[in-house]
Design an enzyme around this catalytic site. Structure first.
Site, mmCIF file in Angstrom:
data_model
loop_
_atom_site.group_PDB
_atom_site.id
_atom_site.type_symbol
_atom_site.label_atom_id
_atom_site.label_comp_id
_atom_site.label_asym_id
_atom_site.label_seq_id
_atom_site.Cartn_x
_atom_site.Cartn_y
_atom_site.Cartn_z
ATOM 1 N N GLY A 170 -9.757 42.182 18.740
ATOM 2 C CA GLY A 170 -11.091 41.792 18.284
ATOM 3 C C GLY A 170 -11.414 42.177 16.861
ATOM 4 N N PHE A 171 -12.655 42.629 16.653
ATOM 5 C CA PHE A 171 -13.096 43.007 15.313
ATOM 6 C C PHE A 171 -12.206 44.103 14.721
ATOM 7 C CE2 PHE A 171 -17.730 42.095 16.792
ATOM 8 C CZ PHE A 171 -17.533 40.740 16.640
ATOM 9 N N ARG A 229 -6.825 52.613 23.077
ATOM 10 C CA ARG A 229 -6.311 53.178 24.331
ATOM 11 C C ARG A 229 -4.982 52.568 24.768
ATOM 12 N NH1 ARG A 229 -9.786 52.310 28.953
ATOM 13 N NH2 ARG A 229 -10.567 50.475 27.867
ATOM 14 N N ARG A 230 -4.761 51.293 24.450
ATOM 15 C CA ARG A 230 -3.582 50.592 24.974
ATOM 16 C C ARG A 230 -2.378 50.847 24.077
ATOM 17 N NH1 ARG A 230 -6.739 44.938 25.922
ATOM 18 N NH2 ARG A 230 -7.627 45.594 23.924
ATOM 19 N N ASP A 289 -8.361 57.836 24.117
ATOM 20 C CA ASP A 289 -9.570 57.406 24.810
ATOM 21 C C ASP A 289 -10.746 58.113 24.141
ATOM 22 O OD1 ASP A 289 -11.699 56.826 26.479
ATOM 23 O OD2 ASP A 289 -10.553 57.061 28.324
ATOM 24 N N ASN A 332 -15.996 50.841 15.699
ATOM 25 C CA ASN A 332 -15.972 49.502 16.276
ATOM 26 C C ASN A 332 -15.839 49.500 17.796
ATOM 27 O OD1 ASN A 332 -15.245 46.488 16.410
ATOM 28 N ND2 ASN A 332 -13.372 47.477 17.171
ATOM 29 N N SER A 340 -24.765 44.985 17.324
ATOM 30 C CA SER A 340 -24.860 43.638 17.887
ATOM 31 C C SER A 340 -26.287 43.149 17.729
ATOM 32 C CB SER A 340 -24.495 43.672 19.379
ATOM 33 O OG SER A 340 -24.874 42.473 20.022
ATOM 34 N N TYR A 347 -26.396 47.398 27.784
ATOM 35 C CA TYR A 347 -25.625 47.027 26.596
ATOM 36 C C TYR A 347 -26.542 46.930 25.380
ATOM 37 C CZ TYR A 347 -22.928 44.407 23.214
ATOM 38 O OH TYR A 347 -22.313 44.006 22.041
ATOM 39 N N GLY A 385 -23.736 38.380 16.011
ATOM 40 C CA GLY A 385 -24.153 37.648 17.198
ATOM 41 C C GLY A 385 -22.930 37.194 17.977
#
Length: 254
Positions: free
Chosen positions: A13-14, A34-35, A58, A85, A138, A151, A182
């Site tokens: 993502g970002f 984390r991955r 994490d 982020n 956001s 959220y 957005g």
């Protein structure tokens, strides 16, 4: 002069788009995610352009974050730009039907992880009299929608926390900015709907949402403004999105 840039949620993502954008500038990158497998593969991809330190972590685990940030190699220890982020939305149910575990996860990821990284990296920035904290928020932090409940609340925290950082950091030379995108087509909706790809695709159907690269270029521009300039907050939407009308409940037949 190259900078050291710490990016949380950096494997997709970002975060991944930011890593690519700053790598093109030749900045050193600390990429936290984390991955492990995905992060290692991504870090290898970027090494032709930049010095990269992948950090499998994490960020919700305070003790682990403290240990990891205190143990950064000397080349990466003086962080110039922190991009907070890491974040996610889970579920779209109304507040009286949602899963409390989802609420806990959003608070831990969207608020606590951001607090931990900021608090641990900020003293070095203040001591060096330079640095920049860029928080990814956001439009949900300002504009409510059904199912946004916690959220949106976590992103409102990000907005206000950034403003309060500006007040605390006055006179230190350290900058704080908030970027509020957005609708953007990333893994966001797949995570929100817990892997339901068909439902996630419907969010972006027949529209032209923002891309991760759009947001990354905005973050890079904010970081590249002159040291005496602080972009306090920046809200951005696709031209295909705007604020909705005010909802009204109508009593029929009563």
């Amino acid at each position: 002069m190259s900078r050291t840039v710490f990016i949380s949620g950096a494997s997709s993502g970002f975060g991944a788009a930011c890593a690519r954008a700053f790598a093109r500038k030749g900045d050193r990158l600390v990429l936290a995610a984390r991955r492990a497998a995905r992060l290692d593969t991504f870090a290898e991809e970027l090494r032709d352009q930049a010095r990269v330190y992948p950090l499998v972590l994490d960020l919700r685990e305070r003790a682990a974050v403290e240990k990891a940030l205190a143990s950064l190699p000397a080349e990466f220890a003086e962080v110039d730009v922190l991009i907070n982020n890491a974040g996610l939305a889970l579920g779209l149910e109304p507040a009286h039907q949602t899963d409390l575990d989802d609420w806990d996860t959003m608070v831990d990821t969207n608020i606590k992880a951001l607090m931990y990284c900021t608090r641990l990296l900020l003293p070095g920035m203040v001591e060096r009299k330079r640095g920049h904290v860029i928080n990814v928020s956001s439009t949900a932090g300002d504009w409510p929608y059904p199912g946004g409940n916690v959220y949106g609340g976590t992103k409102a925290f990000v907005n206000q926390f950034t403003r309060n950082l500006r007040a605390d950091l006055l006179g230190t030379g350290v900058r704080a900015s908030c970027v509020a995108p957005g609708m953007a087509e990333t893994e966001f909706s797949q995570v929100r709907f817990k892997g339901d790809a068909a439902r996630a695709d419907q969010v972006y159907a027949d529209t032209r949402p923002l891309t991760a690269e759009d947001v990354a270029e905005i973050i890079l521009w904010i970081a590249d403004t002159p040291p005496h300039v602080n972009v306090n907050s920046l809200e951005v939407m696709s031209v295909d999105q705007a604020w909705g009308h005010l909802a009204v409940h109508r009593h029929r037949g009563s």
